[in-house]
Design a protein around this motif. Structure first.
Motif, mmCIF file in Angstrom:
data_model
loop_
_atom_site.group_PDB
_atom_site.id
_atom_site.type_symbol
_atom_site.label_atom_id
_atom_site.label_comp_id
_atom_site.label_asym_id
_atom_site.label_seq_id
_atom_site.Cartn_x
_atom_site.Cartn_y
_atom_site.Cartn_z
ATOM 1 N N LYS A 6 0.836 -1.204 0.000
ATOM 2 C CA LYS A 6 0.000 0.000 0.000
ATOM 3 C C LYS A 6 0.870 1.254 0.000
ATOM 4 O O LYS A 6 0.592 2.208 -0.721
ATOM 5 N N ASP A 7 1.934 1.262 0.814
ATOM 6 C CA ASP A 7 2.839 2.413 0.884
ATOM 7 C C ASP A 7 3.487 2.698 -0.465
ATOM 8 O O ASP A 7 3.782 3.850 -0.787
ATOM 9 N N GLU A 8 3.712 1.660 -1.252
ATOM 10 C CA GLU A 8 4.315 1.808 -2.571
ATOM 11 C C GLU A 8 3.278 2.068 -3.666
ATOM 12 O O GLU A 8 3.625 2.192 -4.838
ATOM 13 N N GLY A 9 1.996 2.124 -3.287
ATOM 14 C CA GLY A 9 0.937 2.369 -4.259
ATOM 15 C C GLY A 9 0.648 1.180 -5.162
ATOM 16 O O GLY A 9 0.147 1.346 -6.271
ATOM 17 N N ARG A 10 0.943 -0.015 -4.668
ATOM 18 C CA ARG A 10 0.729 -1.222 -5.468
ATOM 19 C C ARG A 10 -0.544 -1.929 -5.027
ATOM 20 O O ARG A 10 -0.925 -1.869 -3.861
ATOM 21 N N ASP A 32 1.022 -4.146 -10.241
ATOM 22 C CA ASP A 32 0.226 -5.125 -9.487
ATOM 23 C C ASP A 32 1.088 -6.273 -8.983
ATOM 24 O O ASP A 32 2.031 -6.709 -9.647
ATOM 25 N N ILE A 33 0.730 -6.772 -7.814
ATOM 26 C CA ILE A 33 1.358 -7.961 -7.234
ATOM 27 C C ILE A 33 0.348 -9.091 -7.365
ATOM 28 O O ILE A 33 -0.762 -8.993 -6.834
ATOM 29 N N LEU A 34 0.712 -10.154 -8.088
ATOM 30 C CA LEU A 34 -0.175 -11.310 -8.217
ATOM 31 C C LEU A 34 0.084 -12.252 -7.054
ATOM 32 O O LEU A 34 1.214 -12.634 -6.793
ATOM 33 N N LEU A 35 -0.974 -12.628 -6.354
ATOM 34 C CA LEU A 35 -0.872 -13.478 -5.172
ATOM 35 C C LEU A 35 -1.689 -14.744 -5.394
ATOM 36 O O LEU A 35 -2.838 -14.682 -5.842
ATOM 37 N N SER A 51 -7.048 -8.158 0.107
ATOM 38 C CA SER A 51 -6.606 -8.013 -1.285
ATOM 39 C C SER A 51 -7.416 -6.938 -1.985
ATOM 40 O O SER A 51 -8.604 -6.775 -1.743
ATOM 41 N N ASP A 52 -6.751 -6.201 -2.878
ATOM 42 C CA ASP A 52 -7.417 -5.134 -3.614
ATOM 43 C C ASP A 52 -8.298 -5.688 -4.733
ATOM 44 O O ASP A 52 -9.349 -5.119 -5.044
ATOM 45 N N LEU A 53 -7.847 -6.768 -5.357
ATOM 46 C CA LEU A 53 -8.583 -7.428 -6.429
ATOM 47 C C LEU A 53 -8.699 -8.910 -6.092
ATOM 48 O O LEU A 53 -7.751 -9.505 -5.604
ATOM 49 N N ARG A 54 -9.860 -9.496 -6.377
ATOM 50 C CA ARG A 54 -10.057 -10.928 -6.203
ATOM 51 C C ARG A 54 -10.488 -11.466 -7.556
ATOM 52 O O ARG A 54 -11.595 -11.182 -8.015
ATOM 53 N N ILE A 55 -9.578 -12.200 -8.191
ATOM 54 C CA ILE A 55 -9.737 -12.552 -9.600
ATOM 55 C C ILE A 55 -9.867 -14.061 -9.768
ATOM 56 O O ILE A 55 -9.139 -14.826 -9.154
ATOM 57 N N ARG A 56 -10.792 -14.465 -10.628
ATOM 58 C CA ARG A 56 -10.950 -15.883 -10.935
ATOM 59 C C ARG A 56 -10.690 -16.106 -12.425
ATOM 60 O O ARG A 56 -10.914 -15.213 -13.242
ATOM 61 N N ILE A 57 -10.213 -17.282 -12.739
ATOM 62 C CA ILE A 57 -10.048 -17.676 -14.133
ATOM 63 C C ILE A 57 -11.318 -18.410 -14.534
ATOM 64 O O ILE A 57 -11.667 -19.429 -13.927
ATOM 65 N N PRO A 58 -12.045 -17.898 -15.536
ATOM 66 C CA PRO A 58 -13.288 -18.567 -15.942
ATOM 67 C C PRO A 58 -13.014 -19.993 -16.411
ATOM 68 O O PRO A 58 -12.013 -20.253 -17.089
#
Length: 92
Positions: A6-10, A32-35, A51-58
């Motif tokens: 967050k401090d690095e704006g990522r 972006d950092i992929l986790l 997490s800022d984004l919660r992403i799924r692979i269809p």
């Protein structure tokens, strides 16, 4: 880790079978950092919610999840393609 990002704006982009955003409807940024979580347990709830984004692979109906290495390859390829960091052709 989360505070440093967050401090690095990522943004932290969590890849999860429970993600609310489709991989192909997500706009990635180069910072972006992929986790990825473990194949058997995923990530703890507090990591999921932080997490800022919660992403799924269809996937096709009936499939539960993908191997984490396969998921990482798919997600990284799409993020690199979108951010212009994926070579368009491989030189011999």
């Amino acid at each position: 880790f989360n505070q440093n990002a967050k401090d690095e704006g990522r943004r932290i982009a969590l890849m999860s079978s429970k993600g609310s955003n489709s991989l192909y409807q997500t706009d990635f940024m180069a910072s972006d950092i992929l986790l990825f979580g473990s194949e058997s347990a995923g990530v703890p709830d507090h990591v999921h919610s932080a997490s800022d984004l919660r992403i799924r692979i269809p996937m096709q109906p009936g499939f539960r999840s993908l191997n984490v290495a396969v998921s990482a390859g798919i997600a990284l390829s799409e993020a690199l393609r979108q951010t212009g960091q994926l070579p368009l052709e491989i030189m011999p």
